[in-house]
Design a protein around this motif. Structure first.
Motif, PDB file in Angstrom:
ATOM      1  N   GLU A  50      44.945 -46.419  51.986  1.00  0.00           N
ATOM      2  CA  GLU A  50      44.936 -45.753  50.768  1.00  0.00           C
ATOM      3  C   GLU A  50      44.878 -44.147  51.063  1.00  0.00           C
ATOM      4  O   GLU A  50      45.503 -43.599  50.427  1.00  0.00           O
ATOM      5  N   GLU A  72      33.551 -47.905  47.170  1.00  0.00           N
ATOM      6  CA  GLU A  72      34.984 -47.713  46.743  1.00  0.00           C
ATOM      7  C   GLU A  72      35.783 -48.938  46.628  1.00  0.00           C
ATOM      8  O   GLU A  72      36.304 -49.273  45.351  1.00  0.00           O
ATOM      9  N   GLU A  91      34.761 -50.919  43.554  1.00  0.00           N
ATOM     10  CA  GLU A  91      35.094 -50.373  42.564  1.00  0.00           C
ATOM     11  C   GLU A  91      36.724 -50.950  42.138  1.00  0.00           C
ATOM     12  O   GLU A  91      36.996 -51.183  40.955  1.00  0.00           O
ATOM     13  N   ARG A  92      37.368 -50.803  43.284  1.00  0.00           N
ATOM     14  CA  ARG A  92      38.808 -50.880  43.291  1.00  0.00           C
ATOM     15  C   ARG A  92      39.078 -52.604  42.699  1.00  0.00           C
ATOM     16  O   ARG A  92      39.933 -52.993  41.986  1.00  0.00           O
ATOM     17  N   HIS A  93      38.163 -53.410  43.343  1.00  0.00           N
ATOM     18  CA  HIS A  93      38.085 -54.771  43.032  1.00  0.00           C
ATOM     19  C   HIS A  93      37.926 -55.084  41.517  1.00  0.00           C
ATOM     20  O   HIS A  93      38.622 -55.743  40.901  1.00  0.00           O
ATOM     21  N   GLU A 116      40.841 -54.127  39.553  1.00  0.00           N
ATOM     22  CA  GLU A 116      42.063 -54.967  40.005  1.00  0.00           C
ATOM     23  C   GLU A 116      41.668 -56.309  38.868  1.00  0.00           C
ATOM     24  O   GLU A 116      42.798 -56.631  38.107  1.00  0.00           O
ATOM     25  N   GLU A 161      45.953 -44.024  39.578  1.00  0.00           N
ATOM     26  CA  GLU A 161      44.860 -44.735  39.695  1.00  0.00           C
ATOM     27  C   GLU A 161      45.259 -46.199  39.881  1.00  0.00           C
ATOM     28  O   GLU A 161      44.868 -47.169  40.798  1.00  0.00           O
ATOM     29  N   ILE A 212      46.985 -50.189  42.492  1.00  0.00           N
ATOM     30  CA  ILE A 212      46.355 -51.201  42.615  1.00  0.00           C
ATOM     31  C   ILE A 212      47.190 -52.358  42.374  1.00  0.00           C
ATOM     32  O   ILE A 212      47.370 -53.435  42.767  1.00  0.00           O
TER      33      ILE A 212
END
Ligand code: C2E
Ligand code: MG
Ligand code: MG
Length: 741
Positions: free
Chosen positions: A430, A446, A449-451, A454, A502, A506
């Motif tokens: 990333e 991180e 949060e990304r998960h 998603e 952002e 994803i």
């Protein structure tokens, strides 16, 4: 009394009819004996009677003698003939011993009667010597009868009586003393003969019975012997059958043993194959996830005991999905096999390597002295993967991002360490800071949060929570709205608006971009179709590389156009430069199909990525969008870059749009440089879909007041030839050259 033997055997041996008992059989024997012994008796009788007749000749009248002799000879002949026929009678099963004795007795009575007649007729005629000879002969006959007729007591006594009593009576009646003595002697002899006959009869019958009894016993013994023999033979047959059964059983056991051995070997092979399949990845032959987890577990236990360190390297190939999409799955599989070979070839023996899934591999580096050793190994692995891969006469270049976690610092359990290495790898991808990255605890947050993002995005798609904003693109000179760029908006229920920069990455990583992109396309076309006016503007839609490479973009675009009723020339497609770094074949054919129908193609954010003059020249594109980063800094240092882009675009007959135009000074400079269109806050921020119609109307009104026809102004400012497009719902201005390309 002796016990009567069983007659079962006698009957079966003698062949007699059913119903014959022991007495009947003895009676048969007695009759047979009488017949047999009588043959000699008849001969003696014939001789004796002939001698007596001869003796009487000359002493008694002749015809008396002849008549008696003929009567005696006739009687004897009848008896002889009867004896002869009795042989045949005896062979019949219905032959009865009692009847035969009766018949025989009749014959005996007949000859006895003739014998009685002799003393009665000739006694007085015979002299002393004749009477003596007669007495001797008759006594001899009486003596013989005790034996010959011994089988029948009544016949033997009766015969004796017939031989002795008449002659004795004749002597007693004669009156002389000698005659009296002879008469009495005859009576005594008769009495003796009666006793003798009884004895003879008893012993004869005993002998006959004994013979029958013995015969019965013999038969019974024979029967038992037969039975024993039969039993014996049955026993032998049974033994033989048993031996045969044994042999067949042994053969079957042997065959079954061979089968079992083969079965056991097969099962063993099968179990080995299963365990191999269960522990390895079929495509690359490397360990699979389960096996690696097991081995890592053991490695960590050892390291814990010895106080050592272990590194887990999570290797993820870059842009492997594109290889798969563009070159096909076969090439993708070959790449993975080559990668597996290169990775294992770069590792020390004993280092565990597994295919974790897709294009991900995991390496477990044991007995680690310093974390830096893991970085060195990771770089070495990247270097080996970086060498060109030749597949089907094509060269494929592959790179990888590697995340590293260290035991015990970053986790103590296998899954903890693998997750940490995975997080480090994601961070490496990333942030583009480095292709090899060691885990950092802040990375985990991180990733979570990304998960979560998603997951939320997935929900947003399902619940239609995404929307589009539209930002106008205006003519540099006319300042009339030529098009509007559709920009995706996501208003997160908790976090508020989330910028596309952002959530688009994803969506791209998770593959959701395909469904999102389709939705944007449909939605943008529908919105644009609703824009009215004399010359409604076009809509410009951002398209991700994945949409071009994975799906059938052209078909999707045409479907959206048909569904919305939007003419193709009012649709622009924006693609980023990075798309053109890979295989051109598929992209060129997709863009060409779109352009054939009238759809325009723009290169977005030009100058920020893989800028290459070659693709500008060769690809089917119409417009170049100069990235806003150049516009922002153009007053300081980007001026020459923009100038260069403008000259190239001009030379290649491409239109230009400057992004991020925020102030009139920028607009003036860009206009002076020859940029065709502007997009930026100076004209409008991205507008909600619902405000576009009103904005367009206001703009039109202001434009109409300020100047005459837009076409005239464009013609005046740009000095370009004007073209009126007559296709579609209304005529519109097309900058010169765009159509021609
Ligand atoms: P982009 O295609 O380059 O879009 C232009 C971006 O610049 C937009 O940001 C827009 O709001 C912003 N912008 C326009 N004028 C100005 C200005 O004067 N000053 C500044 N500072 N910014 C300005 P946004 O909407 O955040 O979009 C960011 C990027 O997200 C887009 O860049 C595009 O690459 C991507 N994106 C947006 N919508 C979509 C979509 O539907 N599909 C795809 N694949 N990507 C999208
Ligand atoms: Mg764009
Ligand atoms: Mg852009």
């Amino acid at each position: 009394m002796s016990k009567r033997p069983s007659l079962r055997g006698i009957q079966s041996v003698s062949g007699s009819g059913p119903g014959l008992d022991y007495d009947a059989l003895v009676a048969r024997d007695a009759a047979e004996l009488l017949c047999r012994q009588s043959v000699g008796g008849l001969a003696v009788s014939a001789f004796a009677s002939s001698f007596l007749a001869y003796m009487a000749l000359g002493r008694a009248p002749l015809w008396h003698v002849i008549a008696w002799w003929l009567a005696m000879t006739g009687g004897l002949a009848i008896r002889s003939l009867d004896l002869l026929f009795s042989r045949r009678r005896r062979s019949s099963p219905a032959w009865s011993g009692g009847r035969e004795i009766l018949r025989f007795g009749c014959g005996v009575v007949l000859t006895a009667a003739i014998w009685i007649a002799f003393p009665l007729v000739f006694f007085s005629s015979l002299g002393g010597a004749g009477r003596t000879a007669m007495t001797i002969i008759l006594s001899a006959m009486a003596g013989g009868s005790a034996t010959v007729l011994g089988a029948s007591l009544s016949l033997s006594i009766g015969y004796c009586a017939a031989m002795l009593l008449p002659v004795s009576i004749m002597f007693l009646r004669a009156g002389g003393q000698d005659d009296q003595i002879l008469g009495m002697l005859g009576g005594i002899f008769f009495a003796t003969m009666v006793l003798s006959s009884r004895v003879s009869h008893t012993s004869t019958m005993a002998a006959l019975r004994l013979s029958r009894t013995n015969q019965g016993l013999l038969i019974e013994v024979e029967g038992q012997r037969n039975l024993a023999e039969q039993t014996n033979s049955e026993l032998q047959t049974a033994q033989f059958a048993l031996r045969q059964a044994n042999l067949s059983l042994e053969a079957r056991v042997q065959a079954r043993t061979v089968d079992l051995e083969r079965e056991v070997a097969e099962r063993k092979r099968y179990a080995e194959e299963l365990s191999r399949l269960a522990s390895t990845d079929p495509l690359t032959g490397l360990y699979n996830r389960a096996m690696l987890s097991d081995r890592l577990f053991a490695t960590l236990a050892n390291a814990e005991e010895s106080g050592g360190s272990v590194a887990v390297l999570f290797v993820d190939l870059d842009k492997f999905k594109e290889v798969n999409d563009v070159k096909g799955h076969h090439a993708g599989d070959r790449v993975l096999q080559v990668v597996a070979e290169r990775l294992s070839g770069s590792l020390r023996p004993g280092t565990d390597l597994a295919r974790w899934g897709g294009d991900e591999f995991v390496v477990v580096q044991k007995a680690l002295g310093d974390p830096h050793e893991a970085v060195v190994l990771a770089e070495a692995l990247r270097e080996s993967l970086g060498r060109p891969i030749e597949i089907d006469l094509e060269t494929i270049l592959i790179d990888a991002t590697i995340g590293i976690s260290i035991f015990p610092e970053h986790g103590k359990a296998p899954d903890e360490l693998i997750r940490a290495a995975d997080v480090a790898m994601y961070a490496g991808k990333e942030e583009k800071r480095g292709k090899v990255r060691i885990f950092d605890p802040s990375l985990a947050e991180e990733l979570v949060e990304r998960h979560q993002l998603e997951q939320a995005l997935r929900e947003a798609i399902a619940t239609d929570s995404l929307s589009l904003a539209f930002q106008p693109i205006v003519g540099a000179s006319s300042e009339q709205c030529e098009a509007l760029e559709a920009l995706l908006r996501w208003d997160h229920p908790a976090r508020g608006p989330i910028p596309p920069s952002e959530f688009i990455p994803i969506a791209e990583r998770s593959g959701q971009i395909l469904s999102i992109g389709s939705w944007v396309l449909r939605e943008a076309c529908c919105a644009a179709a609703s824009w009215t006016g004399e010359r409604p503007p076009a809509v410009s839609v951002n398209v991700s590389a994945a949409q071009v490479l994975s799906g059938d973009l052209a078909a999707e675009v045409f479907a959206a156009l048909v569904r919305s009723g939007l003419p193709p020339h009012r649709l622009h497609i924006e693609l980023t430069e990075s798309l053109f770094a890979g295989d051109h074949g598929r992209i060129v054919s997709t863009l060409s199909r779109l352009r054939e129908k009238g759809v325009r193609v723009s290169i977005d954010d030009f100058g920020t990525g893989f800028s290459s003059l070659a693709y500008l020249q060769n690809l089917p594109i119409d417009i170049v969008k100069i990235d806003r980063s150049f516009v922002r800094t153009m007053e300081r240092d980007s001026h020459p870059v923009i100038s260069a882009i403008v000259s190239i675009s001009r030379a290649l007959n491409l239109r230009m749009i400057a992004e991020g135009v925020e102030n009139p000074a920028q607009a003036a400079m860009l206009r002076a440089m020859g940029v065709d269109y502007f997009q930026g806050y100076l004209y409008a921020k991205p507008l909600p879909a619902s405000s576009v119609a009103q904005w367009l109307a206001e703009r039109r009104d202001a434009f109409a007041l300020a100047s005459g026809s837009m076409a005239e102004q464009l013609a005046g400012l740009a000095g370009a030839a004007l073209q009126y497009e007559t296709t579609g719902d209304s005529p519109r201005v097309i900058p010169d050259g765009v159509e021609a390309r």
